[in-house]
Design a protein around this motif. Sequence first.
Motif, PDB file in Angstrom:
ATOM      1  N   TYR A  95       0.861  -1.176   0.000  1.00  0.00           N
ATOM      2  CA  TYR A  95       0.000   0.000   0.000  1.00  0.00           C
ATOM      3  C   TYR A  95       0.907   1.239   0.000  1.00  0.00           C
ATOM      4  O   TYR A  95       2.100   1.151   0.317  1.00  0.00           O
ATOM      5  CB  TYR A  95      -0.898  -0.009   1.234  1.00  0.00           C
ATOM      6  CG  TYR A  95      -1.785  -1.241   1.308  1.00  0.00           C
ATOM      7  CD1 TYR A  95      -3.045  -1.248   0.731  1.00  0.00           C
ATOM      8  CD2 TYR A  95      -1.334  -2.406   1.931  1.00  0.00           C
ATOM      9  CE1 TYR A  95      -3.846  -2.384   0.775  1.00  0.00           C
ATOM     10  CE2 TYR A  95      -2.129  -3.544   1.978  1.00  0.00           C
ATOM     11  CZ  TYR A  95      -3.383  -3.529   1.404  1.00  0.00           C
ATOM     12  OH  TYR A  95      -4.173  -4.648   1.445  1.00  0.00           O
ATOM     13  N   ASP A 144       1.384   3.772   1.877  1.00  0.00           N
ATOM     14  CA  ASP A 144       2.146   4.118   3.083  1.00  0.00           C
ATOM     15  C   ASP A 144       3.240   3.094   3.392  1.00  0.00           C
ATOM     16  O   ASP A 144       4.124   3.356   4.210  1.00  0.00           O
ATOM     17  CB  ASP A 144       1.197   4.254   4.290  1.00  0.00           C
ATOM     18  CG  ASP A 144       1.938   4.771   5.520  1.00  0.00           C
ATOM     19  OD1 ASP A 144       2.637   5.793   5.389  1.00  0.00           O
ATOM     20  OD2 ASP A 144       1.841   4.127   6.590  1.00  0.00           O
ATOM     21  N   ASP A 145       3.196   1.943   2.731  1.00  0.00           N
ATOM     22  CA  ASP A 145       4.267   0.959   2.934  1.00  0.00           C
ATOM     23  C   ASP A 145       5.515   1.333   2.130  1.00  0.00           C
ATOM     24  O   ASP A 145       6.571   0.723   2.319  1.00  0.00           O
ATOM     25  CB  ASP A 145       3.809  -0.437   2.474  1.00  0.00           C
ATOM     26  CG  ASP A 145       2.605  -0.943   3.253  1.00  0.00           C
ATOM     27  OD1 ASP A 145       2.355  -0.427   4.358  1.00  0.00           O
ATOM     28  OD2 ASP A 145       1.906  -1.839   2.751  1.00  0.00           O
ATOM     29  N   VAL A 147      -4.368  -0.657  -3.078  1.00  0.00           N
ATOM     30  CA  VAL A 147      -5.191   0.393  -2.485  1.00  0.00           C
ATOM     31  C   VAL A 147      -6.248  -0.275  -1.611  1.00  0.00           C
ATOM     32  O   VAL A 147      -6.946  -1.181  -2.067  1.00  0.00           O
ATOM     33  CB  VAL A 147      -5.830   1.279  -3.572  1.00  0.00           C
ATOM     34  CG1 VAL A 147      -6.832   2.259  -2.967  1.00  0.00           C
ATOM     35  CG2 VAL A 147      -4.747   2.043  -4.341  1.00  0.00           C
TER      36      VAL A 147
END
Lengths: 792, 162
Positions: free
Chosen positions: A26, A28-29, A253
Amino acid sequence: MPKDSGIGAPTKRREDVRFLTGKGRYTDDLNRPGQAYVHFLRSDVAHGRITKLDTSAAEGMPGVLKVFTAADFAAVGGVPCGWLVTDRFGQPMKEPKHPVLAEGKVRHVGDPVAAVVAETLAQARDAAEAIELDIEELPAVVDMRLALDTESALVHDDAGTNLCFDWGFIEDNAAAVDAAIKAAPHVVTLDLVNNRLVPNAMEPRAALGEYDAADDQHTLYTTSQNPHVIRLLMGAFVLGIPEQRLRVVAPDVGGGFGSKIYHYAEEAFVTFAAKALGRPVKWTCTRSEAFISDAHGRDHVTKIELALDNDGRFLALRTDTLANMGAYLSTFAPCIPTYLHGTLMAGNYATPLIYVRVRAVFTNTVAVDAYRGAGRPEATYQIERVIDKAARELGIDPVEIRRRNFIKPDQFPYQTPVAVLYDTGNYHDLMDVMERISDRAGFPARRKESEARGKLRGFGVAAYIEACGIAPSSLVGALGARAGLYESATVRVNPTGGVSVFTGSHSHGQGHETTFAQVVSDMLGIDAAQVDIVHGDTARVPFGMGTYGSRSLAVGGSAIVKSVEKIVAKAKKIAAHLMEASPTDIEFKDGRFSVAGTDKSVAWTDVTLAAYVPHKYPIEELEPGLEETSFYDPANFTYPAGAYACEVEVDPETGKVDVLAFAAADDFGNVVNPTIVEGQVHGGLAQGIGQALLEACAYDETGQIRSGSYMDYAMPRADDLPSYKVDNSCVTPCTHNPLGVKGCGEAGAIGSPPTFVNAVLDALNSGGHEVAHIDMPLSPSRVWAAINGGNA
Amino acid sequence: MPKVSLKVNGRAVSRDVEGRTLLVELLRDGLGLTGTHVGCDTSQCGACVVHVDGVALKSCTVFASDIDGAEVRTIEGMANPDGSLGVIQAAFQDNHGLQCGFCTPGMVMSAAALLTENPNPSEAEIRAYLEGNICRCTGYHNIVKSIQAAAAQMSARPVAAE
């Protein structure tokens, strides 16, 4: 063709393995070397003038790279709106500027005023507290009804009004509808509110901007349902970046439900700041921040009138809606209450005369845009609630009154009086299935059992139609869309026979990597494991419009089918050459090419290898390679439909409602993966029941959000919901796309709210409480108040 | 800065952390274990559930420095030693118990804790236990089914000799 992985097979999802082992990627990863972090300072008042904004102390805080304000964005554009609505009088909607950072005024709680970029997120947050911000508060515009008073404060001073547009559909029908309502023996009227919701995808939004000065290339990693749309809107209209210099990647997502369609200011910010600072810049939304910055959904206030004859047949329908736009026009906001709502007001019924009026209103609240269903739940809710009220007033069974007015199977294709043409459907069959799977016949006995325990039991029904597969570009262009709405697909066959499919659709939970591979493997007769689906990266996939409106299989899948058909046609020519036969004699089945009437054949891999190693090849007639791209622009929307039943039990002492059972009979046309389709229905039902039973995004009169976290916003939890009975056996294939599919993503959220509310009202009326309507959500206090004569 | 030593998925790790560093921040940013997710900031959603000394905890609500010496298990430590999906993970795939996958790590960790406490839970018990794990995609139907399937499989499996 392996039967366990083709069209119609309940194949297990291949994407699950990475999600179940923590290997999903994702936004933020992702982390980039040298990455800095941004924290936005947001307005804590709904409406006011910025009288002081001093960032000097913050600039000197540890780790701070720069504090940005509107002044830094003077040379770039505002966040654009993608749909222009023209009003009843031929005038364009009011379209005020939406700046990346607030210019002079703040217009909702959460409006970003300044952005601190620092070495660490903690440093950015600490420094934001050192910014000196004074705001002279102005009266907040919150209630839409008051917003249209001439005395009201103005959200946008230069617009001169809070009315974005006053739309009539179809304006030429207004007088005939009025006359029919005046002349009708029965007119049933209902005032209702479609409550404001927060989409609440579980993954909060995030954006990571990166700039490579060596070749002037921007990259934006973002939580988007449509990376090419973001590239176009942000590149061309906000930052002026040529599209070939801008790559937008939407990796895994975590849910969207509409809220990740839109281009948001934070995406433009990180892209801009990455170049300004020469550092990657990352933003990760907190959940509290999401409540005041993600586009919200619904928020309509409506009066609907249904005229009937003495037999309960519908003569005319008129509806008048106030639709909240919030403070700024989000990407598709003006289209939702107009063309995705007005065009659906015929529902499943042969109502001859319909008129829809919608006034869109600016308020000092977060922008409102599409949320799962987008306009269609608002239409369905009105229709199905007013029909239920009519059934009660006229003493007709609620199933019977619907059957009496349904468009009949032999009336398709059916031209509605609200512009759209339904291609196929069988609403009577859906009603039959619903009655069977819900055991409607057994309901009276179950009601008695509840009554014996002092509870009121109710059975609610509703039917729905939706328009999916959005849509023919020429039509939406005529209606104001500033984009085309086709879909793209490149199918690349590799020399050793494996296939990469590059789709413009985007998967954020829908399982495209599995279903699209099923379609391709079925068409080519090769194992699905040989087919990879690639999506979400503008540097890899052809220009695509993305995923929303239940369009991915109907439109994106059709583009894939077209490309595979081209591949097969070319491969047959190559095979013919290899076998020294005529291309017209070549048959392709189960992954082999054979010459009709002979035992000559070549394998799929013989042909794919020949395409790339063209030693023995018809080079004068055919280029080497085996790769095809298609853009599919549908001829019409698709029209999934369904009949739903909900059974509830109400405790008359407390007003608490328990959902005991929910049955959904849907017609999605042909189904590629029944397990995934059922899962989509389950999720839609949960969101619809959530809207009707639990969820409300509430503002107080000063524009403060009162439900700004999971402590206050009632997300449906496992113990709020029942198990569902879902049936997709009623199939009327779509006539104008190659797979005959209609789309299933939004159905549950569209059909379930009125079904639930109708059930609760059935329960209350069965107990002698003559309650005509309760606005959603049907919380215990509202239900108790209705039972007790409105005195909560 | 305090130093924290943990055993994470069987591996000993040691990091300097700020006093305010949350366990989830240490896992994601410090150790690169990005399978544990942050879905809210009020300890409601459960996307960050991990096991600390065998107990399911929301790692957004635990300071890393408070659990020095603990054994932590995350979603990355749930597969079989050969890398294949563990029983609960496989049950989620078999029963379509996930869609976008964001809440899934927390769901699996909570499901594992539930099945340790109560190897044969009823549907109502499963739904009540998942009160602290929010899913927006599945409507919970197939999550409940997945956990029931995992329970059935685990109780049918012969108990390995100690």
